[in-house]
Write an enzyme that holds these catalytic residues in place. Sequence first.
Site, PDB file in Angstrom:
ATOM      1  N   ASN A 153      35.378  52.202  46.133  1.00  9.67           N
ATOM      2  CA  ASN A 153      36.238  51.969  47.303  1.00  9.67           C
ATOM      3  C   ASN A 153      37.244  53.090  47.544  1.00  9.67           C
ATOM      4  OD1 ASN A 153      36.853  50.407  44.809  1.00  9.67           O
ATOM      5  ND2 ASN A 153      38.865  50.261  45.730  1.00  9.67           N
ATOM      6  N   SER A 201      31.973  41.028  50.665  1.00  8.43           N
ATOM      7  CA  SER A 201      33.180  40.412  51.212  1.00  8.43           C
ATOM      8  C   SER A 201      33.189  40.614  52.725  1.00  8.43           C
ATOM      9  CB  SER A 201      34.411  41.070  50.584  1.00  8.43           C
ATOM     10  OG  SER A 201      35.575  40.536  51.163  1.00  8.43           O
ATOM     11  N   HIS A 203      35.502  40.561  55.054  1.00  7.89           N
ATOM     12  CA  HIS A 203      36.530  41.297  55.803  1.00  7.89           C
ATOM     13  C   HIS A 203      36.345  42.811  55.763  1.00  7.89           C
ATOM     14  CE1 HIS A 203      39.504  42.723  52.648  1.00  7.89           C
ATOM     15  NE2 HIS A 203      38.896  41.800  51.933  1.00  7.89           N
ATOM     16  N   THR A 239      35.335  22.653  49.978  1.00  8.72           N
ATOM     17  CA  THR A 239      34.857  22.537  51.359  1.00  8.72           C
ATOM     18  C   THR A 239      34.653  23.925  51.952  1.00  8.72           C
ATOM     19  OG1 THR A 239      36.041  20.463  51.547  1.00  8.72           O
ATOM     20  CG2 THR A 239      35.390  21.511  53.614  1.00  8.72           C
ATOM     21  N   CYS A 327      45.033  47.226  46.788  1.00  8.89           N
ATOM     22  CA  CYS A 327      45.595  46.349  45.764  1.00  8.89           C
ATOM     23  C   CYS A 327      46.537  47.103  44.830  1.00  8.89           C
ATOM     24  CB  CYS A 327      44.479  45.717  44.941  1.00  8.89           C
ATOM     25  SG  CYS A 327      43.301  44.877  45.986  1.00  8.89           S
TER      26      CYS A 327
HETATM   27  N1  PLP Z   1      35.419  45.119  45.273  1.00  4.92           N
HETATM   28  C1  PLP Z   1      35.640  46.221  45.981  1.00  4.92           C
HETATM   29  C2  PLP Z   1      34.844  47.460  45.703  1.00  4.92           C
HETATM   30  C3  PLP Z   1      36.615  46.221  46.984  1.00  4.92           C
HETATM   31  O1  PLP Z   1      36.834  47.345  47.695  1.00  4.92           O
HETATM   32  C4  PLP Z   1      37.353  45.039  47.212  1.00  4.92           C
HETATM   33  C5  PLP Z   1      38.424  45.013  48.224  1.00  4.92           C
HETATM   34  O2  PLP Z   1      39.165  45.974  48.381  1.00  4.92           O
HETATM   35  C6  PLP Z   1      37.074  43.912  46.446  1.00  4.92           C
HETATM   36  C7  PLP Z   1      36.088  43.982  45.480  1.00  4.92           C
HETATM   37  C8  PLP Z   1      37.810  42.625  46.635  1.00  4.92           C
HETATM   38  O3  PLP Z   1      37.394  41.978  47.802  1.00  4.92           O
HETATM   39  P1  PLP Z   1      38.296  40.824  48.429  1.00  4.92           P
HETATM   40  O4  PLP Z   1      39.459  41.492  49.074  1.00  4.92           O
HETATM   41  O5  PLP Z   1      37.408  40.129  49.399  1.00  4.92           O
HETATM   42  O6  PLP Z   1      38.706  39.933  47.299  1.00  4.92           O
END
Ligand code: PLP
Length: 407
Positions: A153, A201, A203, A239, A327
Site C-alpha cells: 500500500n 476491502s 472502500h 447482521t 493508519c
Molecule cells: N491491507 C492493506 C494492504 C491496506 O492498504 C488496508 C487499508 O489501508 C488494509 C489492509 C485495511 O483495510 P480496511 O481499512 O478495510 O480495514
Amino acid sequence: MSQQRVYYFDNNATTRVAPEVIEAMLPVLRDHYGNPSSIYKFGSQTGVEVKAARGQVAALINADPREVIFTSCGTESNNAALHSALVTQPGKRHIVTTAVEHSAIINHCAFLQKQGFEVTFLPVDADGSVDLHLLNQSIRPDTAVVSVMWANNETGVVFPIEEIAAICHSKNTIFHTDATQVPGKMKIDVKALDVDMLTLSAHKLHAPKGVGLLYVRKRSKFQPYLLGGHQEQGRRAGTENVPGIVAFGRAAELALANLQDEDKRVRRLRDRMEDAILAGIPNTIRNGAKEPRLPNTSNIAFDFVEAEAVLLMLDQIGICASSGSACTTGSLEPSHVLTAMGIKPARARGSLRFSLGIYNTDEEVDHLLKHLPQIIKKLRDISSAGPGAPAKPVAAARAKHENPLPV
Ligand code: PLP
C-alpha cells in the site's frame, strides 16, 4: 461559504464513492431496510440483493459466489484468515509473513507472538521485494499459514503471488494474500493464482467504508472469527451490512469494467507526475521498484524535508497526499515499510506517497506539479539539514508547539 477544491492523490488510503455506487445503495438505505434473515418477503428480499452482490464480487475475482464471505473491512478479513488457519490446525503454531505488510497483519502477528505463536517476518530488499528462496526455506512442518500481500500500500510494489502460492502448496501450507490494494488496478483470478484465502476491502474501490470480503477456497476448513448468528453460511456472524454489500457489488462490477482505464490512463498520469517530480526537483528518488508496481502508486523521497511539513503545505492548496499508510500517519516513527527496505530514517521521514485513481485528471497533476517544487524549496530553505543556512528546524519548532511552516 465556498469549499476549497480538493485535489485527491490519496486513493490507497480510501477512494471517492462512485456516483453509480451511491445510486445502487440508495434504495437499500432508504427503503429496503429489512433484515435478510427475516422470514417475511420484505426482509428476505434484501437477502436476494446480498446474493446478487456476492455474484458481482465473485466475478471480480473469478471465484464461486459460495467462496465469498462478507466482512466489515480488510482488517477483519486479514485477522479472520490468520485466525482460521491457526484454529483449524492446532498442532501448527508458526506463521510466515513479511516485514512490509499492512498493520492489519503485522499487529495481529505481534499479538499472536505474545500468545506464544512463532512468526517469521521475511525481510525485503532495497526494491521492496521478498527473496523467494528465503521464503521457501522459512516454511516449516509446523507453519500454519503464509500471508504475503499482493501489492504494498505504501510503495505499490507487487509481489509474485502465483509463485508464492506454488511454493506454499508444494509444502502443504495454506497461503493467504492481502489483495486490498489490487482490485480495479490489476486483474484478479483466484483460480489462476491458486490462493487459499484472499482479502479485499470495498472502500479501496469506490464503495463506502465498512465492508470487506474474505475469499476462502471451496472445501477448505474454515473457523469463523466472529461467533454468533448463522449469517454468511455460518462463517461470519453479525447482521449483514446490506447497503455496503450492495455498494461493494456494484463497485466490483465497475472495477472490472474500468480495469483497462486504470491500467492505461492512470498509469500514464502517474508516470507523467513521477517523471516530472524526479526530473524537476533535485535530491528526490523513487522508493521501491519501478516495476512490477501498481499503476497508480508513487512513493518519492524528498531529501532535506519532513513529509509532514510538505503535507501540511499541500493541504493549504487543497492537495491530499500521504506519508506512509493512513493508519500510521500522525506518528513520528518513519514508515516500517521504508525502514524494512533499508531506507535511512531521515529519508523515510521525507517520503511522500501519491496514489492516483480513476477520477484524477491531467489538470490536477498540473496543479500538483506547479506547486510542489516551490513548497519543497521553501522548506529546504528553512531546514537545518538541507543545503543553505538553517532558519528554524521543523522538529524543534514542533517540540515547542510552534507552526514550523512559513505563513
Ligand atoms: N491491507 C492493506 C494492504 C491496506 O492498504 C488496508 C487499508 O489501508 C488494509 C489492509 C485495511 O483495510 P480496511 O481499512 O478495510 O480495514
